[in-house]
Design an enzyme around this catalytic site. Structure first.
Site, PDB file in Angstrom:
ATOM      1  N   LYS A  37      13.720  36.489 119.280  1.00  0.00           N
ATOM      2  CA  LYS A  37      12.880  35.607 120.092  1.00  0.00           C
ATOM      3  C   LYS A  37      12.518  34.343 119.319  1.00  0.00           C
ATOM      4  O   LYS A  37      12.592  33.227 119.845  1.00  0.00           O
ATOM      5  CB  LYS A  37      11.596  36.329 120.495  1.00  0.00           C
ATOM      6  N   LEU A  38      12.116  34.519 118.057  1.00  0.00           N
ATOM      7  CA  LEU A  38      11.681  33.381 117.247  1.00  0.00           C
ATOM      8  C   LEU A  38      12.841  32.442 116.931  1.00  0.00           C
ATOM      9  O   LEU A  38      12.699  31.219 116.986  1.00  0.00           O
ATOM     10  CB  LEU A  38      11.014  33.887 115.960  1.00  0.00           C
ATOM     11  N   ARG A  56       9.086  42.437 107.133  1.00  0.00           N
ATOM     12  CA  ARG A  56       9.166  43.673 106.347  1.00  0.00           C
ATOM     13  C   ARG A  56       8.625  44.838 107.184  1.00  0.00           C
ATOM     14  O   ARG A  56       7.765  44.670 108.034  1.00  0.00           O
ATOM     15  CB  ARG A  56       8.370  43.541 105.038  1.00  0.00           C
ATOM     16  N   VAL A  57       9.211  46.011 106.912  1.00  0.00           N
ATOM     17  CA  VAL A  57       8.609  47.239 107.449  1.00  0.00           C
ATOM     18  C   VAL A  57       7.820  47.828 106.293  1.00  0.00           C
ATOM     19  O   VAL A  57       8.328  47.907 105.170  1.00  0.00           O
ATOM     20  CB  VAL A  57       9.690  48.232 107.924  1.00  0.00           C
ATOM     21  N   LYS A  58       6.579  48.194 106.557  1.00  0.00           N
ATOM     22  CA  LYS A  58       5.747  48.767 105.491  1.00  0.00           C
ATOM     23  C   LYS A  58       6.400  50.034 104.952  1.00  0.00           C
ATOM     24  O   LYS A  58       6.856  50.872 105.731  1.00  0.00           O
ATOM     25  CB  LYS A  58       4.361  49.088 106.060  1.00  0.00           C
ATOM     26  N   HIS A  68      -3.120  35.051 112.721  1.00  0.00           N
ATOM     27  CA  HIS A  68      -2.581  36.413 112.824  1.00  0.00           C
ATOM     28  C   HIS A  68      -2.577  36.878 114.273  1.00  0.00           C
ATOM     29  O   HIS A  68      -3.590  36.757 114.956  1.00  0.00           O
ATOM     30  CB  HIS A  68      -3.431  37.415 112.025  1.00  0.00           C
ATOM     31  N   GLU A  91       2.675  42.904 113.539  1.00  0.00           N
ATOM     32  CA  GLU A  91       1.723  41.901 113.075  1.00  0.00           C
ATOM     33  C   GLU A  91       2.490  40.620 112.763  1.00  0.00           C
ATOM     34  O   GLU A  91       3.398  40.630 111.934  1.00  0.00           O
ATOM     35  CB  GLU A  91       0.978  42.362 111.818  1.00  0.00           C
ATOM     36  N   THR A 150       0.686  32.984  98.859  1.00  0.00           N
ATOM     37  CA  THR A 150       1.631  33.699  97.988  1.00  0.00           C
ATOM     38  C   THR A 150       1.106  33.741  96.555  1.00  0.00           C
ATOM     39  O   THR A 150       1.117  34.792  95.911  1.00  0.00           O
ATOM     40  CB  THR A 150       3.011  32.995  98.016  1.00  0.00           C
TER      41      THR A 150
HETATM   42  P1  0O2 Z   1      -0.149  43.028 102.119  1.00  0.00           P
HETATM   43  O1  0O2 Z   1      -0.001  43.384 100.685  1.00  0.00           O
HETATM   44  O2  0O2 Z   1       0.176  41.588 102.381  1.00  0.00           O
HETATM   45  O3  0O2 Z   1       0.544  43.948 103.074  1.00  0.00           O
HETATM   46  P2  0O2 Z   1      -6.075  45.578 108.039  1.00  0.00           P
HETATM   47  O4  0O2 Z   1      -6.527  45.726 106.603  1.00  0.00           O
HETATM   48  O5  0O2 Z   1      -4.693  44.991 108.193  1.00  0.00           O
HETATM   49  O6  0O2 Z   1      -6.253  46.802 108.858  1.00  0.00           O
HETATM   50  P3  0O2 Z   1      -7.563  43.222 108.537  1.00  0.00           P
HETATM   51  O7  0O2 Z   1      -8.273  43.036 107.260  1.00  0.00           O
HETATM   52  O8  0O2 Z   1      -8.314  42.958 109.792  1.00  0.00           O
HETATM   53  O9  0O2 Z   1      -7.068  44.662 108.743  1.00  0.00           O
HETATM   54  O10 0O2 Z   1      -6.228  42.379 108.542  1.00  0.00           O
HETATM   55  P4  0O2 Z   1      -6.092  40.833 108.423  1.00  0.00           P
HETATM   56  O11 0O2 Z   1      -7.341  40.169 108.036  1.00  0.00           O
HETATM   57  O12 0O2 Z   1      -5.440  40.396 109.697  1.00  0.00           O
HETATM   58  O13 0O2 Z   1      -5.093  40.714 107.190  1.00  0.00           O
HETATM   59  C1  0O2 Z   1      -3.910  41.431 107.126  1.00  0.00           C
HETATM   60  C2  0O2 Z   1      -2.877  40.764 106.222  1.00  0.00           C
HETATM   61  O14 0O2 Z   1      -3.093  39.370 106.099  1.00  0.00           O
HETATM   62  C3  0O2 Z   1      -2.896  41.259 104.800  1.00  0.00           C
HETATM   63  O15 0O2 Z   1      -2.145  42.443 104.706  1.00  0.00           O
HETATM   64  C4  0O2 Z   1      -2.242  40.093 104.056  1.00  0.00           C
HETATM   65  O16 0O2 Z   1      -0.840  40.081 104.244  1.00  0.00           O
HETATM   66  C5  0O2 Z   1      -2.810  38.911 104.796  1.00  0.00           C
HETATM   67  N1  0O2 Z   1      -4.060  38.465 104.167  1.00  0.00           N
HETATM   68  C6  0O2 Z   1      -5.303  38.637 104.649  1.00  0.00           C
HETATM   69  N2  0O2 Z   1      -6.215  38.096 103.829  1.00  0.00           N
HETATM   70  C7  0O2 Z   1      -5.551  37.569 102.785  1.00  0.00           C
HETATM   71  C8  0O2 Z   1      -5.955  36.868 101.595  1.00  0.00           C
HETATM   72  O17 0O2 Z   1      -7.128  36.645 101.343  1.00  0.00           O
HETATM   73  N3  0O2 Z   1      -4.967  36.486 100.745  1.00  0.00           N
HETATM   74  C9  0O2 Z   1      -3.658  36.726 100.985  1.00  0.00           C
HETATM   75  N4  0O2 Z   1      -2.766  36.307 100.084  1.00  0.00           N
HETATM   76  N5  0O2 Z   1      -3.239  37.399 102.094  1.00  0.00           N
HETATM   77  C10 0O2 Z   1      -4.170  37.815 102.983  1.00  0.00           C
HETATM   78  P5  0O2 Z   1      -2.505  43.564 103.650  1.00  0.00           P
HETATM   79  O18 0O2 Z   1      -2.011  44.845 104.210  1.00  0.00           O
HETATM   80  O19 0O2 Z   1      -3.942  43.497 103.262  1.00  0.00           O
HETATM   81  O20 0O2 Z   1      -1.693  43.183 102.377  1.00  0.00           O
END
Ligand code: 0O2
Length: 207
Positions: A30-31, A53-55, A130, A149, A162
């Protein structure tokens, strides 16, 4: 035995992850279509590049542990929103909103949740848009509706996020106050850079 149980659970989990990979592939198509078609009509590609990525099972188990949730393989896609992740890097902030609106208009894309960290950056300065979307994946004997997501951000936002992730990954809590101030101020510089580049883009595109 416990080990055999663990292994069979891991296998079930890995099998379950396949449908999330398919959801990513659907969304990537789609993108790519939006990118190429918008470019051909407007002579501007709103997408710089896309990653996904898939977690991994390890990451899934970590997240469940952190949230104090039990592992139930069958409902894992309902419990966690980010098993499938797609990151869209756009040239300009206007492109971020443009791409998200074009996705939202598609009839088979359901937007479950939006978090606009561009309008309201996080305390450390993190900016990105997001979306939690749900799309149908057509399998041999059924249709599954799978969550993905989607993180949309500019090149400058991606640069900051990053490096912040690299620098502060080791901190479980928030980093010390002076680091936070420095991070916040570099995030503001990135935001100013976005504004300046976008205004140049507007001037050139209008000519
Ligand atoms: P990773 O290592 O990237 O996979 P959730 O914890 O997802 O249930 P939340 O906190 O509501 O719920 O999610 P949010 O705020 O939408 O953020 C999810 C993802 O956004 C993160 O995944 C990061 O990829 C990115 N992100 C959010 N905040 C930050 C930040 O302060 N710095 C950076 N660099 N990335 C951020 P994960 O799973 O936490 O980490």
């Amino acid at each position: 035995t416990d080990l055999a149980d663990d292994l069979s659970l891991l296998r079930d989990l890995e099998r379950r992850l396949l449908v999330h990979k398919f959801a990513i592939e659907e969304l990537m198509t789609k993108l790519r279509i939006l990118s190429e078609e918008f470019d051909s009509v407007h002579r501007h590609d709103p997408i710089e590049h896309i990653t996904n990525r898939v977690k991994k099972p390890e990451g899934i188990l970590d997240k469940l542990r952190r949230k104090g949730l039990p592992l139930d393989v069958d409902s894992i896609g309902e419990v966690l929103d980010d098993i499938a992740g797609v990151r869209v890097i756009c040239p300009f902030v206007s492109d971020v909103y443009r791409v998200s609106e074009m996705l939202a208009r598609q009839h088979d894309v359901e937007i479950l949740r939006t978090k606009d960290y561009i309008a309201t950056p996080k305390p450390n300065g993190y900016r990105s848009l997001h979306l939690i979307v749900r799309i149908p994946v057509f399998l041999s004997d059924r249709v599954e509706h799978v969550k993905v997501e989607v993180q949309l951000r500019t090149i400058a936002m991606d640069f900051w996020a990053t490096l912040e992730h690299k620098l502060f990954y080791k901190y479980d809590d928030s980093p010390p106050a002076d680091f936070m101030a420095e991070l916040m101020s570099s995030a503001m510089i990135a935001a100013q850079l976005d504004e300046r580049m976008e205004s140049l883009h507007r001037r050139i595109h209008q000519e």
